[in-house]
Scaffold this motif. Sequence first.
Motif, PDB file in Angstrom:
ATOM      1  N   ASP A  39      85.226  28.607  87.558  1.00 19.17           N
ATOM      2  CA  ASP A  39      85.889  28.766  86.259  1.00 19.17           C
ATOM      3  C   ASP A  39      86.136  27.430  85.560  1.00 19.17           C
ATOM      4  OD1 ASP A  39      86.098  31.569  86.384  1.00 19.17           O
ATOM      5  OD2 ASP A  39      87.859  31.424  87.684  1.00 19.17           O
ATOM      6  N   GLY A  40      85.745  26.317  86.196  1.00 14.26           N
ATOM      7  CA  GLY A  40      85.964  25.004  85.597  1.00 14.26           C
ATOM      8  C   GLY A  40      85.404  24.865  84.181  1.00 14.26           C
ATOM      9  N   ALA A  73      87.453  24.084  80.639  1.00 18.00           N
ATOM     10  CA  ALA A  73      87.129  22.923  79.802  1.00 18.00           C
ATOM     11  C   ALA A  73      86.896  23.333  78.344  1.00 18.00           C
ATOM     12  CB  ALA A  73      85.898  22.213  80.349  1.00 18.00           C
ATOM     13  N   GLU A  74      86.435  24.573  78.119  1.00 15.47           N
ATOM     14  CA  GLU A  74      86.151  25.040  76.770  1.00 15.47           C
ATOM     15  C   GLU A  74      87.328  25.781  76.145  1.00 15.47           C
ATOM     16  OE1 GLU A  74      82.666  27.413  77.112  1.00 15.47           O
ATOM     17  OE2 GLU A  74      81.380  25.729  77.729  1.00 15.47           O
ATOM     18  N   ALA A  75      88.463  25.856  76.831  1.00 15.27           N
ATOM     19  CA  ALA A  75      89.625  26.563  76.301  1.00 15.27           C
ATOM     20  C   ALA A  75      90.214  25.821  75.108  1.00 15.27           C
ATOM     21  CB  ALA A  75      90.679  26.731  77.395  1.00 15.27           C
ATOM     22  N   ASP A  76      91.136  26.476  74.418  1.00 17.10           N
ATOM     23  CA  ASP A  76      91.807  25.883  73.255  1.00 17.10           C
ATOM     24  C   ASP A  76      92.323  24.486  73.606  1.00 17.10           C
ATOM     25  OD1 ASP A  76      93.926  25.176  71.369  1.00 17.10           O
ATOM     26  OD2 ASP A  76      93.755  27.230  70.647  1.00 17.10           O
ATOM     27  N   ALA A 103      89.202  24.310  91.164  1.00 15.75           N
ATOM     28  CA  ALA A 103      88.899  24.181  92.593  1.00 15.75           C
ATOM     29  C   ALA A 103      90.136  24.325  93.461  1.00 15.75           C
ATOM     30  CB  ALA A 103      88.220  22.839  92.856  1.00 15.75           C
ATOM     31  N   SER A 104      91.309  24.008  92.912  1.00 12.06           N
ATOM     32  CA  SER A 104      92.546  24.092  93.696  1.00 12.06           C
ATOM     33  C   SER A 104      92.965  25.532  93.957  1.00 12.06           C
ATOM     34  CB  SER A 104      93.683  23.378  92.960  1.00 12.06           C
ATOM     35  OG  SER A 104      94.136  24.148  91.847  1.00 12.06           O
ATOM     36  N   ARG A 151      86.138  33.959  78.190  1.00 10.85           N
ATOM     37  CA  ARG A 151      86.929  32.946  77.491  1.00 10.85           C
ATOM     38  C   ARG A 151      88.365  32.970  77.995  1.00 10.85           C
ATOM     39  NH1 ARG A 151      89.443  33.992  72.329  1.00 10.85           N
ATOM     40  NH2 ARG A 151      90.377  32.090  71.480  1.00 10.85           N
ATOM     41  N   VAL A 152      88.940  31.782  78.267  1.00 15.34           N
ATOM     42  CA  VAL A 152      90.319  31.675  78.752  1.00 15.34           C
ATOM     43  C   VAL A 152      91.279  31.812  77.574  1.00 15.34           C
ATOM     44  CG1 VAL A 152      92.008  30.180  79.874  1.00 15.34           C
ATOM     45  CG2 VAL A 152      89.656  30.224  80.701  1.00 15.34           C
TER      46      VAL A 152
END
Length: 265
Positions: free
Chosen positions: A128-129, A133-136, A154-155, A166-167
């Motif tokens: 999901d990285g 990165a592409e989130a608001d 990763a955590s 989309r997040v």
Amino acid sequence: MIPHPAHQPPACARVFPVGAPGTTALVEHVLATGHGTWWTDRAEHLRVIAVTCGDHALLAGDPTALAPDRLAPLAGLCVEASARFLPLLGTAFDRLHPWDRMLYVHQASGTPPRVPRGVTVGRLRPEDGPALAEADPSMGWIHATWGGPSGLAASRQGWAAFREGRVLALACTRFAGSRYEDVACATDLSERRQHLALACVRGSDRRHHRARQNRHLELLPRPSRQPPPGLDRRLPPPPRVRPPHDRAHGRQRPVNSASGRVNRA
């Protein structure tokens, strides 16, 4: 100020209390995850120590031992320090903005929020990285304590609300301590007022309760009432933390209603 790696804390790091609620969990988070930096005024016979992670810093020691320009590494950060540092901080920086955190004790479970159709709430996975990165951009601060979006994914310490990949909202452990976690939540500016962040917090809370039941971790020696040699002996003793009131759930949850950041035990 002299930087030190996250996994090599100076001996006087025990001046910071551990096992306490709030941003004091930053110390244990830095040691456990490797995200952050220690700072000291000199290599030996230390008089001032700081630890930074994300946009936060803890500062302790003798404020009279530093010139104002030595605090340059703390520029732009939320600094937590005793009132004795205020004159030094005021001289070192152009403006200071006070930040008061309000703490509330969580004693009962809330009503589960209804997630809108087409939205899925789930635990973050390493893949999901890129979506993070592409989130608001307004949500970008939330993963700073994990080294960036890939580090947080990763955590596996966060839950997010997704729509078509989309997040939309996110809740995650901001600082992971042995007894308390400082939890942050954020929502896309265009997706607010749908209780998406609350749904993420509740998902993270269930994960937290299962994973940390009966768990104990001690990363630093127990703080003594006397500071290490070289640090200001006027430092107050570490605060005592009362046992959680909610023994059924084994947690306390102080909440900062202004910033949406939550502390969880």
